[in-house]
Design an enzyme around this catalytic site. Sequence first.
Site, PDB file in Angstrom:
ATOM      1  N   GLU A 194      -4.696  13.429  -3.128  1.00 51.15           N
ATOM      2  CA  GLU A 194      -5.808  13.692  -2.523  1.00 51.15           C
ATOM      3  C   GLU A 194      -5.531  13.336  -0.571  1.00 51.15           C
ATOM      4  O   GLU A 194      -5.217  12.169  -0.475  1.00 51.15           O
ATOM      5  CB  GLU A 194      -7.174  13.120  -2.623  1.00 51.15           C
TER       6      GLU A 194
ATOM      7  N   SER B 140      -6.296   3.667  -3.479  1.00 49.03           N
ATOM      8  CA  SER B 140      -7.142   4.779  -4.515  1.00 49.03           C
ATOM      9  C   SER B 140      -9.197   4.025  -4.656  1.00 49.03           C
ATOM     10  O   SER B 140      -9.044   5.646  -4.393  1.00 49.03           O
ATOM     11  CB  SER B 140      -7.147   4.669  -6.407  1.00 49.03           C
TER      12      SER B 140
ATOM     13  N   ASN C 201     -11.164  10.555  -9.537  1.00 44.27           N
ATOM     14  CA  ASN C 201     -12.006   9.319  -9.851  1.00 44.27           C
ATOM     15  C   ASN C 201     -12.922   9.676  -9.898  1.00 44.27           C
ATOM     16  O   ASN C 201     -13.636   8.888 -10.770  1.00 44.27           O
ATOM     17  CB  ASN C 201     -11.265   8.014  -9.134  1.00 44.27           C
TER      18      ASN C 201
ATOM     19  N   HIS D  11      -3.437  10.123  -0.998  1.00 44.84           N
ATOM     20  CA  HIS D  11      -3.818   9.790  -1.968  1.00 44.84           C
ATOM     21  C   HIS D  11      -3.400  10.371  -3.505  1.00 44.84           C
ATOM     22  O   HIS D  11      -3.370  11.081  -3.753  1.00 44.84           O
ATOM     23  CB  HIS D  11      -5.608   9.715  -2.751  1.00 44.84           C
TER      24      HIS D  11
HETATM   25  P1  NAI Z   1       2.712  -2.257  -6.740  1.00 37.39           P
HETATM   26  O1  NAI Z   1       2.090  -3.600  -7.265  1.00 37.39           O
HETATM   27  O2  NAI Z   1       3.532  -1.961  -8.192  1.00 37.39           O
HETATM   28  O3  NAI Z   1       3.001  -1.957  -5.722  1.00 37.39           O
HETATM   29  C1  NAI Z   1       3.299  -2.640  -4.663  1.00 37.39           C
HETATM   30  C2  NAI Z   1       4.157  -2.958  -3.402  1.00 37.39           C
HETATM   31  O4  NAI Z   1       3.464  -3.774  -2.747  1.00 37.39           O
HETATM   32  C3  NAI Z   1       4.377  -4.843  -3.805  1.00 37.39           C
HETATM   33  O5  NAI Z   1       6.036  -4.693  -3.998  1.00 37.39           O
HETATM   34  C4  NAI Z   1       4.527  -5.367  -3.489  1.00 37.39           C
HETATM   35  O6  NAI Z   1       5.943  -6.568  -2.859  1.00 37.39           O
HETATM   36  C5  NAI Z   1       3.935  -4.999  -1.725  1.00 37.39           C
HETATM   37  N1  NAI Z   1       3.571  -5.375  -1.188  1.00 37.39           N
HETATM   38  C6  NAI Z   1       1.674  -6.567  -0.728  1.00 37.39           C
HETATM   39  N2  NAI Z   1       1.679  -6.140   0.504  1.00 37.39           N
HETATM   40  C7  NAI Z   1       2.843  -6.266   0.678  1.00 37.39           C
HETATM   41  C8  NAI Z   1       2.890  -6.197   2.613  1.00 37.39           C
HETATM   42  N3  NAI Z   1       1.429  -7.225   3.235  1.00 37.39           N
HETATM   43  N4  NAI Z   1       3.498  -5.514   3.199  1.00 37.39           N
HETATM   44  C9  NAI Z   1       5.049  -4.848   2.288  1.00 37.39           C
HETATM   45  N5  NAI Z   1       4.222  -4.710   1.259  1.00 37.39           N
HETATM   46  C10 NAI Z   1       3.951  -5.501   0.713  1.00 37.39           C
HETATM   47  O7  NAI Z   1       0.937  -1.196  -7.179  1.00 37.39           O
HETATM   48  P2  NAI Z   1       1.191   0.045  -7.241  1.00 37.39           P
HETATM   49  O8  NAI Z   1       0.853   0.564  -8.498  1.00 37.39           O
HETATM   50  O9  NAI Z   1       2.480   0.925  -6.652  1.00 37.39           O
HETATM   51  O10 NAI Z   1      -0.080   0.473  -5.962  1.00 37.39           O
HETATM   52  C11 NAI Z   1       0.046   0.691  -4.523  1.00 37.39           C
HETATM   53  C12 NAI Z   1      -1.676   0.971  -4.074  1.00 37.39           C
HETATM   54  O11 NAI Z   1      -1.106   2.779  -4.533  1.00 37.39           O
HETATM   55  C13 NAI Z   1      -2.265   0.767  -4.044  1.00 37.39           C
HETATM   56  O12 NAI Z   1      -3.552   0.689  -3.282  1.00 37.39           O
HETATM   57  C14 NAI Z   1      -2.662   1.262  -5.011  1.00 37.39           C
HETATM   58  O13 NAI Z   1      -4.289   1.333  -6.202  1.00 37.39           O
HETATM   59  C15 NAI Z   1      -2.712   3.178  -5.456  1.00 37.39           C
HETATM   60  N6  NAI Z   1      -2.139   4.107  -6.382  1.00 37.39           N
HETATM   61  C16 NAI Z   1      -1.440   3.391  -7.123  1.00 37.39           C
HETATM   62  C17 NAI Z   1      -1.710   4.293  -8.620  1.00 37.39           C
HETATM   63  C18 NAI Z   1      -1.196   4.052 -10.004  1.00 37.39           C
HETATM   64  O14 NAI Z   1      -1.308   4.567 -10.799  1.00 37.39           O
HETATM   65  N7  NAI Z   1      -0.556   2.627  -9.585  1.00 37.39           N
HETATM   66  C19 NAI Z   1      -2.459   5.779  -8.057  1.00 37.39           C
HETATM   67  C20 NAI Z   1      -2.435   5.830  -6.802  1.00 37.39           C
HETATM   68  C21 NAI Z   1      -2.829   5.082  -5.256  1.00 37.39           C
END
Ligand code: NAI
Length: 518
Positions: A159, A126, A197, A147
């Site tokens: 996006e 994001s 954003n 995104h």
């Molecule tokens: P989260 O923390 O809920 O999930 C991330 C997951 O990735 C975790 O389960 C973690 O164990 C896993 N992980 C970390 N490193 C890893 C690797 N090298 N290989 C495989 N798995 C790995 O985070 P979330 O909220 O799902 O966000 C994920 C992505 O999406 C980020 O880039 C965030 O910026 C983006 N994003 C998040 C939004 C939100 O509202 N939470 C909205 C839009 C985008």
Amino acid sequence: MAQAAPIPRDATVAVIGAGAMGRGIAQVAAMAGHPVRLFDTRLNAAEKARGAIAEALMAQAAKGRIDAAACETAVSRITPVHALGDCVSARLVIEAIVEDLAEKRALLRELEKIVGASTILATNTSSLSITALAAGLRFPGRVVGMHFFNPVPLMQLVEVVSGLATDDAVAECVAAIATAWGKAAVRATSTPGFIVNRCARPFYGEALRLLAERAADVPTIDALLREAGGFRMGAFELMDLIGNDVNFAVTRTVWEACYHDPRYAPSVIQEERVRAGHLGRKSGRGFYDYAEGSARPAAATLAVQPAPKRVVACGELGIAEPLLRRFDQAGIAIERAPAHDAFPDGAIAIGDGMLALSDGRTATARAAATGAKRLVLFDLALDYARTPRLGVARADSCGVSTQDAVAGALHAAGVAATPLDDVAGLVVLRTVAALANEAADAVTQGIASARDIDTAMQKGVNYPRGPLAWADEIGVSRVRDVLANLSAHYGEDRYRLSPLIARRHAVGAPLADDRAST
Ligand code: NAI
């Protein structure tokens, strides 16, 4: 070279990272018919995510919203895998791992060794630069931003973000697949905050500045944005929902990434909330108190006054004309007169003074410039025919009798007159003008088309209108005036006029039309 031919529904999609976003993406891809490989480095995270998807889908099926058999089939398409190598057959990989440049780059490098040369590598980042994520890969052209918004199954917007090296055909292919999954895909170039954003920053920024200037208190500013502006939530309610820490960090990131452009300057008021641990709903306190039993403070409203028997409409009121109809229906006689010398764009003579729509100047400055000392200004409403609330501010030279007459007329017409300090551009008008200015700059800089920006702001953050179409409705010349007057009033670069608004104003062309000459 990445393959950019359409991705068929039976092609495998790999989702890396089974957190909140990865889980939602896996669900949407599986519901669309794709076999999905779900990988996470955390033990059992992919299995748990699959279980949570099954639960969420079954809950929907129980409510009759989707077919139970279709849910079971979709869940059966999701395979939790324990090694990246198990994603070898994927035509599209979408990573949703932790938001960290080094981690994401390492993952993409690893993936390049595993998947075929035609596989598209999409990232759900994001905030990180797609260009930076792709740099150093063998085929950077296949890296693209995809995104999604949270929660993925519910939020329609995606996006599709191109870095410097992204192949256009790859971005098109990803936009097509997002559309096939029932999403609204918009295209953007990689820039801090992408479309939503970035273009939403003024929504929070103007509210925080209005609070800093003590134009009104938190519930009053929110009530105006919600009830008069038609926004789903007020800015402070939304900051509390997002989390003041998260919202402050996003503002700060965009501001720093844009070399401290004052447009995006973070607010000390919000930072103090973060320092105090008033993060919003999640900490039980933010701009509002969420402790059990605590009452939501009411917005300020002027006391009910007797309605005037008649008003005189001087000239055409343009978008505010429906207000006169409401006065008329409330039994207030409407007389018509030519435009007043001091108010060529229309005003209402009311009681012993004048009532006019803001043009970005304070009422005091406008009263001094026009000689109309008893001046009350009113704010923008999304729909003057229906608004239940309207902000008003009186000039320092205006006594309460004019304000009482305004409050009486508005109340008779079913509108809660909401008192504001004499702030430049009032609340809704300056917020919408600043949003339109930001959106116009995004068009000027080639970040996205006007159409995609308007779609993104409606689908991504539920704005009642796209900011550019809204500015067209208000009138490009008024929006230009509001920004020019804000710029003069504050003497800050923050309100500098977007070149697109200047040019469209000069030729009388709309902002929301991508075919109009720039
Ligand atoms: P989260 O923390 O809920 O999930 C991330 C997951 O990735 C975790 O389960 C973690 O164990 C896993 N992980 C970390 N490193 C890893 C690797 N090298 N290989 C495989 N798995 C790995 O985070 P979330 O909220 O799902 O966000 C994920 C992505 O999406 C980020 O880039 C965030 O910026 C983006 N994003 C998040 C939004 C939100 O509202 N939470 C909205 C839009 C985008």
